[in-house]
Design an enzyme around this catalytic site. Structure first.
Site, PDB file in Angstrom:
ATOM      1  N   CYS A  78      73.001  65.080  28.573  1.00 28.40           N
ATOM      2  CA  CYS A  78      72.781  65.658  27.245  1.00 28.40           C
ATOM      3  C   CYS A  78      71.376  65.307  26.739  1.00 28.40           C
ATOM      4  O   CYS A  78      70.399  65.820  27.257  1.00 28.40           O
ATOM      5  CB  CYS A  78      73.877  65.213  26.272  1.00 28.40           C
ATOM      6  SG  CYS A  78      73.999  66.278  24.810  1.00 28.40           S
ATOM      7  N   HIS A 166      78.819  66.662  29.071  1.00 32.18           N
ATOM      8  CA  HIS A 166      79.207  65.251  29.149  1.00 32.18           C
ATOM      9  C   HIS A 166      80.240  65.051  30.256  1.00 32.18           C
ATOM     10  O   HIS A 166      81.435  65.224  30.031  1.00 32.18           O
ATOM     11  CB  HIS A 166      79.780  64.784  27.804  1.00 32.18           C
ATOM     12  CG  HIS A 166      78.749  64.612  26.740  1.00 32.18           C
ATOM     13  ND1 HIS A 166      78.070  63.431  26.549  1.00 32.18           N
ATOM     14  CD2 HIS A 166      78.248  65.502  25.838  1.00 32.18           C
ATOM     15  CE1 HIS A 166      77.207  63.582  25.559  1.00 32.18           C
ATOM     16  NE2 HIS A 166      77.302  64.828  25.106  1.00 32.18           N
ATOM     17  N   GLU A 168      81.327  62.345  31.400  1.00 28.90           N
ATOM     18  CA  GLU A 168      82.104  61.124  31.202  1.00 28.90           C
ATOM     19  C   GLU A 168      83.402  61.348  30.427  1.00 28.90           C
ATOM     20  O   GLU A 168      84.311  60.517  30.483  1.00 28.90           O
ATOM     21  CB  GLU A 168      81.256  60.061  30.485  1.00 28.90           C
ATOM     22  CG  GLU A 168      80.907  60.360  29.044  1.00 28.90           C
ATOM     23  CD  GLU A 168      79.658  61.210  28.863  1.00 28.90           C
ATOM     24  OE1 GLU A 168      79.085  61.185  27.760  1.00 28.90           O
ATOM     25  OE2 GLU A 168      79.268  61.900  29.822  1.00 28.90           O
TER      26      GLU A 168
END
Length: 506
Positions: A78, A166, A168
């Site tokens: 990001c 993202h 994660e």
């Protein structure tokens, strides 16, 4: 041990990146964006986190990447991806409306090592207000989405990758695979990190650092300080003395129960029952942060008085874990809430600080506890705040309110265990509200107190969802509290998640 460095630019999911990397068997350290540990021979790769800032803003974080790019594989996530593009001549522009939510990847370079095994159309999670509208010369776009032309890019000759989504978060379905491709496939991780390896390495380091020094540890009864104590006991044995202070705001019978548990662990523990002193200091105090400060200051006074009796001690050990430090002060310098074991030591204690768990998340602490052979009921005990019931009794604190909170909490926690729900919940407790409400008991009007039940599910306390407990269970607990706890005539259930709420009410 090999490690990946995560440069933190202030994203609320930076810690989640760290958790994912460790779940892949690779140790990582999260450091401020401008504190790269140059010269560390164990570094095998670098991840640049997201950020609430725009890369073109005056207050944006712009570290020098000299000595990083071209030396280590780099993955920007990001803001990290936008920073890489910005620094190398790309164009980043506001998108007008925030791109937030699910998107699906179109793979333009499916053979790229970062995308190995990623499916066409794989769902990812976007959360940004700016977008890379042009990548730098020499870079190549390797994936896009319906609204983001440069969703992922690479500069292969310098081992640089960037993604505007993202990986994660759980909503990025194959995000862990993408991180695995980076950490193992690109960085060459040997997957050396585990709870067992942490124990072995930390015991060695503690022996080397502490030598024959004497250490004092403040026990709270929780898993963090308990694991820290057992770890230190393995390293230095009788040179460790533990002090367990009862501030009068523990759960019902907790002081006696915890002391028995510690005896079973073979720890050298001194118990100090100072409840009346703490309650006296807290009389008339309602503001949450002031409660925390008073308890912290009084704890230091009581602890220091007891510690001064231990000759030759030069270290204070604490069970500080990573989320404690993150919430106390994030990379932007904004305090979410103060923690009782964060912020250094008062000068009068004249002790050096030892925090063997400071880089661990709660689930990692539990894994370490299991590796140390600790009893399961200690390892999986719910977190309990350092200030105890002081921040679960809203408003001022009195002995009567403590009694009500303890008795209601005891019914709730025992109920969770009896119904087999305790291990499904991350944290639970009862909050005593500063309101009274009208009720009817025994054909008589009552005007008594209200309590709220709080139970959440989580993996690390950085985020949490309210626990969807069975209605029959809540009904039974509510009835039992109202019938057995004198002074309560109403029970509510808190169904707010973190964020925007916090787990504790204060």
């Amino acid at each position: 041990m090999q490690k990946v460095i995560i440069l933190d630019f202030g994203s609320q999911t930076t810690q989640l990146i760290g958790r994912r990397v460790r779940e892949l068997g690779t140790f990582c350290e999260i450091v401020p964006w401008n504190k790269f540990p140059a010269g560390d021979p164990d570094i095998i790769g670098v991840i640049l986190s997201g950020s609430p800032l725009s890369v073109y803003a005056e207050d944006a974080f712009h570290p020098s990447l000299d000595g990083i790019v071209g030396r280590y594989p780099v993955l920007g996530i990001c803001y990290g991806a936008q920073l890489l593009s910005y620094l190398y001549g790309g164009r980043i522009e506001p998108v007008g409306t925030r791109e937030y939510g699910r998107a699906n990847l179109t793979l333009l370079e499916p053979s790229d090592p970062l995308l190995k095994g990623i499916d066409e159309g794989s769902q990812v999670w976007m959360s940004h207000g700016d977008s890379i509208t042009a990548i730098p010369e020499g870079f190549r776009t390797i994936a896009s989405t319906g609204t983001v032309a440069n969703a992922a890019f690479s500069l292969p000759q310098k081992k640089v990758w960037g993604v505007q989504f993202h990986p994660e978060v759980a909503h990025s379905v194959q995000g862990t695979l993408l991180l695995e491709n980076f950490v193992e496939g690109i960085c060459g991780s040997r997957r050396e990190w585990s709870a067992g390896s942490f124990v072995d390495q930390t015991v060695r380091e503690l022996k080397e650092e502490l030598g024959d020094d004497k250490v004092i540890l403040g026990l709270s009864g929780g898993v963090d300080s308990s694991v820290a104590a057992v770890l230190l006991n393995r390293a230095i044995g009788s040179n460790l003395t533990c002090i367990f202070v009862n501030h009068g705001l523990l759960r019902k019978n907790e002081y006696e129960d915890v002391l028995r548990d510690y005896q079973c662990l073979g720890l050298n523990v001194i118990g100090v029952d100072a409840g009346k002193e703490f309650l006296s200091e807290l009389e008339g105090v309602s503001e949450p942060e002031r409660k925390r400060k008073i308890i912290g200051a009084k704890f230091v006074e009581v602890f220091n008085s007891e510690a001064s009796k231990i000759e030759g001690a030069s270290w204070l050990a604490q069970g500080t874990i990573y989320p404690d430090r993150i919430e106390s002060c994030n990379i932007t310098g904004k305090v979410i809430k103060s923690h009782h074991n964060v912020g250094g030591l008062p000068e009068e204690m004249k002790l050096k600080l030892c925090e063997p768990l400071k880089w661990l998340f709660k689930d990692e602490v539990r894994a370490v506890g299991e590796s140390l052979g600790m009893p399961r009921h200690l390892v999986y005990r719910h977190p309990f705040p350092g200030p105890g019931l002081a921040i679960r009794i809203l408003g001022d604190i009195t002995p009567e309110k403590v009694r009500i909170a303890q008795e209601a909490d005891d019914i709730f926690i025992r109920g969770l265990r009896e119904w087999g729900l305790y291990d499904q919940v991350w944290q639970a407790g009862v909050i005593l509200l500063p309101v009274r409400s009208v009720g009817v008991m025994g054909d008589e009007r009552t005007y008594e107190r209200t309590v709220a039940l709080r139970a959440v599910t989580s993996s690390d306390a950085m985020t949490a969802d309210w626990a969807d407990l069975p209605t029959d269970f809540l009904r039974k607990v509510s009835n039992e509290i109202i019938n057995k706890v004198k002074g309560v005539n109403r029970v509510c259930y808190d169904i707010s998640s973190k964020p925007p709420a916090t787990i504790e009410w204060e």
